[in-house]
Scaffold this motif. Sequence first.
Motif, PDB file in Angstrom:
ATOM      1  N   ARG A  33       0.831  -1.199   0.000  1.00 54.49           N
ATOM      2  CA  ARG A  33       0.000   0.000   0.000  1.00 54.49           C
ATOM      3  C   ARG A  33       0.869   1.253   0.000  1.00 54.49           C
ATOM      4  N   GLU A  34       1.929   1.235   0.796  1.00 56.03           N
ATOM      5  CA  GLU A  34       2.846   2.375   0.827  1.00 56.03           C
ATOM      6  C   GLU A  34       3.573   2.516  -0.514  1.00 56.03           C
ATOM      7  N   ASP A  54      -3.701   2.937 -12.975  1.00 58.69           N
ATOM      8  CA  ASP A  54      -3.869   2.111 -11.781  1.00 58.69           C
ATOM      9  C   ASP A  54      -3.317   0.705 -12.024  1.00 58.69           C
ATOM     10  N   ARG A 100      10.344   7.667   1.466  1.00 56.01           N
ATOM     11  CA  ARG A 100       9.482   7.988   0.329  1.00 56.01           C
ATOM     12  C   ARG A 100      10.168   8.996  -0.593  1.00 56.01           C
ATOM     13  N   GLU A 121       1.890   6.703  -6.863  1.00 51.76           N
ATOM     14  CA  GLU A 121       0.799   7.641  -7.140  1.00 51.76           C
ATOM     15  C   GLU A 121       1.257   9.086  -7.002  1.00 51.76           C
ATOM     16  N   ARG A 122       2.381   9.318  -6.328  1.00 52.17           N
ATOM     17  CA  ARG A 122       2.893  10.681  -6.125  1.00 52.17           C
ATOM     18  C   ARG A 122       3.906  11.104  -7.185  1.00 52.17           C
ATOM     19  N   ALA A 177       4.222  -1.716  -8.110  1.00 55.40           N
ATOM     20  CA  ALA A 177       4.326  -1.522  -6.656  1.00 55.40           C
ATOM     21  C   ALA A 177       5.141  -2.607  -5.953  1.00 55.40           C
ATOM     22  N   SER A 232      -0.286  -1.074  -9.927  1.00 53.19           N
ATOM     23  CA  SER A 232      -0.437  -2.396  -9.299  1.00 53.19           C
ATOM     24  C   SER A 232       0.674  -3.342  -9.729  1.00 53.19           C
ATOM     25  N   ARG A 254       2.398   1.646  -3.441  1.00 57.98           N
ATOM     26  CA  ARG A 254       1.404   2.225  -4.365  1.00 57.98           C
ATOM     27  C   ARG A 254       1.310   3.730  -4.146  1.00 57.98           C
ATOM     28  N   SER A 255       1.291   4.122  -2.889  1.00 59.50           N
ATOM     29  CA  SER A 255       1.181   5.544  -2.559  1.00 59.50           C
ATOM     30  C   SER A 255       2.354   6.333  -3.138  1.00 59.50           C
ATOM     31  N   ILE A 256       3.542   5.762  -3.101  1.00 60.81           N
ATOM     32  CA  ILE A 256       4.720   6.431  -3.659  1.00 60.81           C
ATOM     33  C   ILE A 256       4.565   6.596  -5.164  1.00 60.81           C
TER      34      ILE A 256
END
Length: 91
Positions: A3-4, A20, A40, A10-11, A27, A24, A6-8
């Motif tokens: 999840r973390e 997306d 990060r 996404e930024r 990640a 996936s 993916r968050s990176i």
Amino acid sequence: MTREARSILERLPERLFLTDREISRLAPSVVPWLREDYSRNEILKCLTEATPAQVDSVAGLISWRLKNFTPEHTPSAAVPVPRPAAPVRVE
């Protein structure tokens, strides 16, 4: 940790947009860096620094960097080591 990761991804900057589905897929390749305690910001810098002006495949570029680059640990602010107290003389 995925999840973390993916968050990176996404930024990433807007010009390095990933779908997306691409996020996936990519990640899991970020997770080992997180396990090695890269921050990060260190990861984002590694993935985005000095990218070409024109990128034909963002997913390809990010995938290549994940396989061939390693983030640099940025030195943290030096924490001063406290000096031991001067010995007290007892008479």
